[in-house]
Design a protein around this motif. Structure first.
Motif, PDB file in Angstrom:
ATOM      1  N   ARG A  87      69.995 112.021  79.064  1.00 16.14           N
ATOM      2  CA  ARG A  87      69.598 111.471  80.359  1.00 16.14           C
ATOM      3  C   ARG A  87      69.528 109.946  80.253  1.00 16.14           C
ATOM      4  O   ARG A  87      68.967 109.419  79.298  1.00 16.14           O
ATOM      5  N   ASN A  88      70.099 109.261  81.212  1.00 19.72           N
ATOM      6  CA  ASN A  88      70.011 107.801  81.237  1.00 19.72           C
ATOM      7  C   ASN A  88      68.659 107.402  81.824  1.00 19.72           C
ATOM      8  O   ASN A  88      67.912 108.266  82.286  1.00 19.72           O
ATOM      9  N   PRO A  89      68.331 106.113  81.791  1.00 15.26           N
ATOM     10  CA  PRO A  89      67.007 105.688  82.288  1.00 15.26           C
ATOM     11  C   PRO A  89      66.722 106.134  83.729  1.00 15.26           C
ATOM     12  O   PRO A  89      65.565 106.315  84.099  1.00 15.26           O
ATOM     13  N   ALA A  90      67.774 106.348  84.515  1.00 13.88           N
ATOM     14  CA  ALA A  90      67.573 106.798  85.897  1.00 13.88           C
ATOM     15  C   ALA A  90      67.354 108.303  85.965  1.00 13.88           C
ATOM     16  O   ALA A  90      67.144 108.861  87.047  1.00 13.88           O
ATOM     17  N   GLY A  91      67.436 108.969  84.805  1.00 20.02           N
ATOM     18  CA  GLY A  91      67.189 110.406  84.783  1.00 20.02           C
ATOM     19  C   GLY A  91      68.426 111.249  85.005  1.00 20.02           C
ATOM     20  O   GLY A  91      68.344 112.477  85.070  1.00 20.02           O
ATOM     21  N   GLU A  92      69.564 110.587  85.144  1.00 18.01           N
ATOM     22  CA  GLU A  92      70.811 111.324  85.351  1.00 18.01           C
ATOM     23  C   GLU A  92      71.395 111.782  84.020  1.00 18.01           C
ATOM     24  O   GLU A  92      71.293 111.073  83.024  1.00 18.01           O
ATOM     25  N   ILE A  93      71.997 112.966  84.067  1.00 21.52           N
ATOM     26  CA  ILE A  93      72.597 113.500  82.849  1.00 21.52           C
ATOM     27  C   ILE A  93      73.991 112.915  82.686  1.00 21.52           C
ATOM     28  O   ILE A  93      74.778 112.902  83.629  1.00 21.52           O
TER      29      ILE A  93
END
Ligand code: ARG
Length: 120
Positions: free
Chosen positions: A25-31
């Motif tokens: 997950r990136n810092p934005a929470g996207e996988i």
């Protein structure tokens, strides 16, 4: 038939987003990660829209078997036990971890270690 993007049938990928660079997950929470890119390619080729289901690694094969997901991409390697329950594709990544030694070392294989033990 030229349907809108949102009309596309959905292909669901199961993954465990804790294994960068394959899935995390990136810092934005996207996988994101290599497996997500590959799954998007597969879905696109087949004319589906990809949906990603993040779950525990140990639950992935069960999720596939119970139709909760259509495929699993999770940096998963084939093992004899897993292979009894699911079909593995041909490999899309080969990882070759190695031990390293000083340049011109004569110990570059595990075999070479034999008989090289320093006496105690
Ligand atoms: N390649 C190893 C396996 O198949 C580790 C995979 C871990 N993947 C993950 N998404 N946590 O067991």
């Amino acid at each position: 038939t030229g349907g809108k993007e949102s009309d596309k049938k959905v292909l669901t990928m199961g993954t465990s987003a804790d294994f960068a660079p394959f899935e995390s997950r990136n810092p934005a929470g996207e996988i994101e990660g290599f497996d997500i890119d590959l799954a998007n390619y597969i879905a696109e080729e087949l004319g589906y829209k990809l949906e990603v289901e993040d779950m525990k690694f140990d639950g992935l094969i069960g999720a596939l078997q119970t139709d909760r997901v259509d495929m699993v991409l999770a940096g998963m390697s084939a093992t004899e036990k897993r292979d009894k329950n699911v079909d593995f594709s041909t490999p899309y990544n080969h990882s070759g971890e190695m031990f390293i030694t000083l340049k011109d070392s004569d110990i570059t294989t595990l075999e070479a270690i034999k008989g090289k033990t320093v006496g105690v």
